[in-house]
Scaffold this active site. Structure first.
Site, PDB file in Angstrom:
ATOM      1  N   SER A 143      -6.140  58.651-104.242  1.00  0.00           N
ATOM      2  CA  SER A 143      -6.345  57.453-103.436  1.00  0.00           C
ATOM      3  C   SER A 143      -5.151  56.517-103.570  1.00  0.00           C
ATOM      4  O   SER A 143      -4.673  56.274-104.683  1.00  0.00           O
ATOM      5  CB  SER A 143      -7.613  56.716-103.872  1.00  0.00           C
ATOM      6  OG  SER A 143      -8.760  57.467-103.575  1.00  0.00           O
ATOM      7  N   ARG A 171     -19.008  62.533-104.657  1.00  0.00           N
ATOM      8  CA  ARG A 171     -18.726  61.258-105.315  1.00  0.00           C
ATOM      9  C   ARG A 171     -20.047  60.642-105.764  1.00  0.00           C
ATOM     10  O   ARG A 171     -20.829  60.152-104.955  1.00  0.00           O
ATOM     11  CB  ARG A 171     -17.994  60.282-104.381  1.00  0.00           C
ATOM     12  CG  ARG A 171     -17.549  59.012-105.122  1.00  0.00           C
ATOM     13  CD  ARG A 171     -16.788  58.070-104.226  1.00  0.00           C
ATOM     14  NE  ARG A 171     -17.686  57.299-103.366  1.00  0.00           N
ATOM     15  CZ  ARG A 171     -17.270  56.437-102.447  1.00  0.00           C
ATOM     16  NH1 ARG A 171     -15.983  56.266-102.230  1.00  0.00           N
ATOM     17  NH2 ARG A 171     -18.145  55.772-101.715  1.00  0.00           N
ATOM     18  N   LYS A 193     -18.594  51.234-101.582  1.00  0.00           N
ATOM     19  CA  LYS A 193     -17.625  51.083-102.677  1.00  0.00           C
ATOM     20  C   LYS A 193     -17.353  49.594-102.842  1.00  0.00           C
ATOM     21  O   LYS A 193     -16.447  49.033-102.226  1.00  0.00           O
ATOM     22  CB  LYS A 193     -16.334  51.858-102.370  1.00  0.00           C
ATOM     23  CG  LYS A 193     -15.347  51.914-103.538  1.00  0.00           C
ATOM     24  CD  LYS A 193     -14.233  52.900-103.234  1.00  0.00           C
ATOM     25  CE  LYS A 193     -13.085  52.891-104.208  1.00  0.00           C
ATOM     26  NZ  LYS A 193     -13.369  52.812-105.606  1.00  0.00           N
TER      27      LYS A 193
END
Length: 213
Positions: free
Chosen positions: A111, A42, A140
């Protein structure tokens, strides 16, 4: 499905900004050698070309480990690097589009932050769900409202798909993750941001084995 559930037990999500000592590749290598069972690349600020290069480097060190590698939010990079799959969010490409691009044999993770999203996830398209955030996390900044362990348990109960809890999780939370019914837990800074990622991973592995996640 049983194999995927096992692979989700200790799921490392990378963050190269956190993995400064040592670097990203070394962090992942040490983490996998000490118990990480799945890796997600990511890198939010990278280009597709940069993600492809990072994915190829990670793929190389994962040869022979049996640990899958997926790329976050970039199906094109996942396809170009020919990794094990991709993980998408609710605001990204649709599951239908992602599956069409990936083909039938690659892993597709999704998600889900709400019961509606969990119930809408199609088992014919999606292989596993990322559920959370359980807690808020600095890795995040645009995350949804944290759901806590009660919320996690509610989401777990809504879908037959394998699932992994995510969001600010540390070794101290393993028992609560286990009690929620989740198949595994995803971590970022608790491994990626540590000076000794091998020791950090072993701490997770010892407790996960004890809890039989």
């Amino acid at each position: 499905m049983a194999e995927l559930k096992h692979q989700l037990r200790l799921y490392l999500v990378t963050d190269s900004q956190s993995c400064t000592m040592p670097n990203l590749i070394t962090t992942v290598r040490l983490a996998v050698a000490n118990g990480v069972t799945m890796v997600q690349l990511r890198e939010k600020t990278a280009t597709t070309a940069q993600r492809v290069q990072m994915a190829l480097a990670l793929k190389e060190i994962l040869i022979g480990t049996g640990v899958p590698l997926v790329v976050n939010d970039d199906v094109a990079a996942a396809v170009a690097a020919d990794v094990d799959g991709t993980h998408i969010g609710q605001g990204d490409i649709s599951s239908v589009q992602a599956r069409a691009l990936l083909g039938p044999d690659k892993i597709l993770g999704l998600s889900c932050e709400t019961s509606q999203a969990v119930q809408a996830a199609d088992p014919a398209l999606v292989d596993y769900l990322g559920l959370g955030p359980v807690f808020g996390t600095a890795t995040k900044i645009d995350h949804a409202q944290p759901i806590g362990f009660d919320g996690l348990a509610q989401l777990v109960a809504l879908s037959p798909l394998p699932n992994v809890a995510i969001g600010g999780l540390k070794p101290a939370h393993i028992s609560d993750v286990h009690k929620s019914g989740a198949d595994g837990m995803a971590v970022v800074s608790a491994i990626c941001g540590q000076a000794d990622p091998a020791a950090a991973t072993r701490a997770f592995k010892a407790l996960i084995t004890e809890e039989a996640l």
